[in-house]
Design a protein around this motif. Structure first.
Motif, mmCIF file in Angstrom:
data_model
loop_
_atom_site.group_PDB
_atom_site.id
_atom_site.type_symbol
_atom_site.label_atom_id
_atom_site.label_comp_id
_atom_site.label_asym_id
_atom_site.label_seq_id
_atom_site.Cartn_x
_atom_site.Cartn_y
_atom_site.Cartn_z
ATOM 1 N N ARG A 195 0.835 -1.207 0.000
ATOM 2 C CA ARG A 195 0.000 0.000 0.000
ATOM 3 C C ARG A 195 0.866 1.252 0.000
ATOM 4 O O ARG A 195 1.558 1.548 0.961
ATOM 5 N N ASN A 206 2.389 -1.652 4.592
ATOM 6 C CA ASN A 206 1.802 -0.315 4.558
ATOM 7 C C ASN A 206 2.869 0.767 4.539
ATOM 8 O O ASN A 206 3.615 0.932 5.495
ATOM 9 N N ASN A 249 1.747 3.864 3.610
ATOM 10 C CA ASN A 249 0.890 5.037 3.768
ATOM 11 C C ASN A 249 0.952 5.483 5.226
ATOM 12 O O ASN A 249 1.012 4.640 6.119
ATOM 13 N N SER A 308 -4.779 1.323 6.936
ATOM 14 C CA SER A 308 -5.576 0.891 5.788
ATOM 15 C C SER A 308 -7.024 0.688 6.215
ATOM 16 O O SER A 308 -7.286 0.111 7.270
ATOM 17 N N GLU A 311 4.296 -2.322 8.975
ATOM 18 C CA GLU A 311 4.460 -0.875 8.795
ATOM 19 C C GLU A 311 5.963 -0.636 8.738
ATOM 20 O O GLU A 311 6.704 -1.145 9.591
#
Length: 138
Positions: free
Chosen positions: A37, A90, A92, A96, A107
């Motif tokens: 992501r 992830n 981002n 999520s 992460e």
């Protein structure tokens, strides 16, 4: 669900992307579906290109979500993963919206101040949801 925060010692964004590619390759080799992501479409494109060239001797079958949502490694933003119980990597700064559909969440944290703040917030959010996130030093 297993949640891990992989902590890098550098602040370089490129190190974070490289770590994401290495973790995606490792999970794929263990037979797990992977959803990478990104934080925006530009980073997704960068991940797509990096997965082609980050290891000369290895190929990781991957695709952007809009091109093939069923690829072994899918790169996207907030799309629904095509398979459940896979690995979410992830990049981002936010959680999520599909986090519950994964069996493992990774992460990747570097030493960039804004990202550190966002990741600390994510760590607290996971705890508030009843998870026990772990810290892994790289």
């Amino acid at each position: 669900m297993r949640i891990e925060f992989y902590v890098l010692s550098s602040a370089a964004p490129a190190d974070r992307l490289r770590a994401a590619c290495q973790l995606a390759m490792k999970a794929w080799r263990h037979g797990l579906p992977v959803f990478l992501r990104g934080c925006d479409s530009a980073q997704c494109t960068e991940l797509d290109e990096l997965l082609w060239r980050f290891k000369a001797e290895a190929f990781v079958p991957h695709s952007l979500h809009q091109d093939d949502p069923q690829a072994p490694v899918v790169i996207g933003l907030d799309e629904q993963p095509n398979t459940r119980q896979g690995v979410l990597i992830n990049l981002n700064p936010s959680l999520s919206p599909c986090v519950e559909q994964f069996s493992r969440v990774i992460e990747i944290v570097n030493q960039e101040p804004d990202l550190l703040t966002a990741c600390r917030e994510n760590f607290r959010s996971y705890r508030q949801r009843g998870y026990d996130p772990q810290r892994v030093e790289l």
